[in-house]
Design a protein around this motif. Structure first.
Motif, PDB file in Angstrom:
ATOM      1  N   VAL A   1      -5.287 107.229 -21.734  1.00  0.00           N
ATOM      2  CA  VAL A   1      -4.259 108.026 -22.404  1.00  0.00           C
ATOM      3  C   VAL A   1      -4.804 109.411 -22.725  1.00  0.00           C
ATOM      4  N   TYR A   2      -6.057 109.459 -23.212  1.00  0.00           N
ATOM      5  CA  TYR A   2      -6.682 110.725 -23.575  1.00  0.00           C
ATOM      6  C   TYR A   2      -6.756 111.646 -22.350  1.00  0.00           C
TER       7      TYR A   2
ATOM      8  N   VAL B   1      -5.728 110.479 -30.747  1.00  0.00           N
ATOM      9  CA  VAL B   1      -6.287 109.488 -29.818  1.00  0.00           C
ATOM     10  C   VAL B   1      -7.806 109.452 -29.957  1.00  0.00           C
TER      11      VAL B   1
ATOM     12  N   LEU C   1      -7.204 103.596 -24.099  1.00  0.00           N
ATOM     13  CA  LEU C   1      -6.987 104.852 -24.808  1.00  0.00           C
ATOM     14  C   LEU C   1      -7.695 106.014 -24.110  1.00  0.00           C
TER      15      LEU C   1
END
Lengths: 122, 356, 169
Positions: B43-44, B24, B40
């Motif tokens: 998400v990270y 990622v 993202l």
């Protein structure tokens, strides 16, 4: 007279394990669908499997595993929360795509066979 | 020492999560579309939170999930709406230069890990000396089951005070640069700042009436908001017993208000929670925290020494002290998050479907 | 909104919040935590009142029993359609027949419609894309999942779950 409680206890853990395993399998199926399906609208349906059936099975498995405790009650709350939010989020994403004018592929769609895809990659 | 070859499933899980973090991270650097970058980042943070859970650091994981994956995603989206959707491509020379800097730093850090104690080493500095003493003494001295809260809110309360002041400073910075949008009234009078805002937004009721395909979102938000607010307060008041406390609760509380604002509009949010209240709250929390410290001095103790709060029972004093400073943390964190959000969201007019 | 109804919503929302607090907390014997719970419920209700979102939709908790029965039925539907979609995903020769359909049979109340739209989304293979005044636009992965009678059946059950007599068509 046979005491059946220990057997029920074993059955409980076996069922819990089966549910957890099934949930994991459906998670993977959803992921495969995410990769194989052709367009945005179709992929939403794959995500739907992980959102609904897989999650229900995982949470039910965890509930069986933890037995009649507060954890089970909290897991039930998580399940209700997910039942409320996940379709709403999916609807919001699909609605945004629809409003932005993204056209779905309709009619008959046949994604490539995995075997052909491998050949294409070579 | 030597390599531990025994199979440990948690090592495998850690490795999987860390490689996902790496993937990622690389994707984040390579992407130019800021919208994807913001997603993202979320998400990270979520992956990082999962990793913290696997390391048994649930309090940190909770904060990471609430702050990193939750509220900062919304704040970064707000910032992105004020600028552009695409990052400018970086010149090649600068790219190589940054890669070099990152590479050297990474190697230095990697070299430093050789001096680090093994994971879970009982003789490491973190697990001996003062850390060990905290673990032993928390139950007799502070009397709360969650040692993290005991350290954060009692043993190291002065450090936490510093953190709250940092949060306040961050909020002040954003308020000074962006304002908090107090100039705009409900009738849609435009604020002085920004040229886009001269086109006044219609009252929120008409917005809702014309865009009723948001019905699903509205109904679910109405059900969720009270639940989120109560959950935030649950997290607030159970920090003594489990993961949680003022920081997480403040962020969750703020996210409930932001959810309301995203669906029912900024004007309606300013009516429900006026910007003045938010502004006042940012300072009030720090005042509660620091004020308690002064009270303990006045009662003959040291700064933030809760034992003196109740003469007879030091443990009760600890409970009361932790409760009060956690409220201070909640008020400041929630208010600062909201003031940053107000600052960003007050800068543009209400978005319509055709804007996308 | 009449005062009686308003108080009814207030009571049912507060009761739900109290139940939620007790479930989350699990400490029934600590007076401090219980009183903090009361304060928390008070703060939450106050905020809801300030946000002016207390109405029929924000406080649907008096319908919980109807909803539980509906969820049981929905779960069976979810399992059925999940299996169909999964089978399609795993088949090497996947053949999809995606289509967009307009569903005109809707429950009468807003709340029933939202429940209907979300139930459509929850069943894999169908996603509600847009909810308008008189129709829901549904994207479906397979042709056989857009049977008019199935949607009508679901709409009828949704309407009944939220306490409506008949669904409009």
């Amino acid at each position: 007279m046979i005491d059946i409680m220990p057997y029920l206890e074993i059955l409980r853990y076996v069922l819990a394990g089966a549910l957890l395993f099934g949930g994991a399998v459906f998670m993977i199926i959803g992921a495969v669908g995410m990769l194989r399906l052709p367009d945005f609208y179709a992929r939403i349906h794959a995500a739907g499997i992980t959102d609904t059936l897989a999650t229900v099975m995982l949470i039910a498995g965890m509930m069986l595993h933890s037995g009649f405790t507060q954890t089970t009650a909290k897991l039930a709350l998580v399940a209700i929360f997910l039942f409320l939010t996940s379709p709403t989020a999916t609807h919001a994403v699909a609605n945004a795509a629809h409003k932005a004018g993204l056209k779905p592929r309709l009619g008959k769609v046949q994604p490539p066979h995995p075997r052909d895809k491998m050949k294409g990659a070579k | 020492m030597g390599l531990d070859v025994s199979f440990d499933i948690f090592i495998v899980i850690d490795l999987i999560i860390m490689s996902m973090l790496l993937v990622v991270g690389i994707a984040l650097v390579r992407l130019n579309n800021l919208f994807a970058v913001v997603m993202l980042y979320g998400v990270y943070s979520l992956l990082a939170a999962i990793w913290f859970v696997s390391l048994d650091a649930v309090d940190v994981a909770f904060t990471e999930a609430a702050v990193g994956a939750g509220i900062s995603t919304v704040l970064m989206l707000g910032a992105m709406l004020l600028t552009s959707r695409e990052a400018k491509p970086t010149p090649a020379l600068r790219r190589w230069l940054s890669l070099g800097v990152v590479g050297v730093t990474g190697m230095a850090l990697f070299y430093a890990t050789f001096d680090m104690p093994n994971f879970g080493d009982a003789n490491s500095p973190a697990n001996s000396y003062v850390g060990l003493q905290y673990m032993y003494d928390t139950i007799t001295e502070v009397g709360v089951p969650n040692v993290v809260t005991a350290i954060l809110a009692s043993y190291r309360a002065f450090d936490t005070f510093g953190e709250v002041v940092v949060v306040l400073t961050a909020g002040l910075g954003v308020m000074l640069i962006l304002g908090i949008g107090t100039t705009r009234t409900r009738d849609g009078e435009s604020p002085q700042s920004g040229d886009e805002t001269t086109q006044s937004a219609p009252p929120v009721t008409t917005v809702l009436a014309t865009e009723n395909h948001h019905i699903v979102l509205q109904v679910v938000a109405k059900i969720l908001i009270p639940i989120i607010v109560l959950y935030a307060l649950y997290v607030q008041f159970h920090g003594d017993y489990g993961p949680g406390g003022g920081f997480q609760a403040g962020v969750i509380f703020a996210s409930a208000v932001i959810l309301y604002s995203l669906i029912f509009g900024m004007d309606e949010t300013r009516r429900a929670i006026p910007a003045k209240v938010v502004q006042f709250g940012t300072a009030l929390g720090v005042l509660i925290f620091g004020g308690l410290g002064l009270v303990t001095i006045a009662m003959g103790g040291k700064f933030l020494d809760y034992d003196v709060l109740t003469a007879a029972d030091p443990i009760l004093g600890q409970h009361v002290g932790i409760l009060i400073i956690e409220v201070g943390v909640l008020v400041t964190v929630a208010s600062v998050m909201l003031s940053i959000y107000y600052g960003f969201a007050g800068r543009y007019r209400e978005l319509k479907d055709q804007d996308w | 909104m009449g005062l009686g109804k308003f108080i009814g919503y207030l009571v049912s929302l507060s009761a739900m919040l109290v139940a939620l607090w007790l479930t989350l907390s699990g400490y029934f014997d600590k007076p401090l935590l219980l009183s903090l719970g009361a304060v928390s419920v008070g703060i939450t209700v106050l905020l809801v009142l300030r946000m002016r979102i207390l109405d029929d939709e924000a406080s649907p908790y008096h319908r919980l029993f109807g909803l539980v029965g509906f969820w049981g039925w929905l779960l069976v539907e979810i399992i059925k359609s999940s299996l169909i979609v999964s089978k399609n995903i795993l088949r090497p020769e996947m053949l999809l027949t995606p289509r967009m359909v307009r569903v005109k049979t809707l429950p009468a109340s807003t709340y029933g419609r939202v429940l209907f739209a979300n139930s459509i989304t929850l069943t894999p293979g169908t996603v509600s894309v847009d909810l308008d005044d008189d129709e829901i636009i549904v994207h479906s992965l397979l042709k056989e999942m857009t049977n008019k009678d199935d949607f009508a059946e679901m709409a009828r059950r949704c309407a009944r779950a939220v306490g409506e007599k008949e669904s409009i068509s």
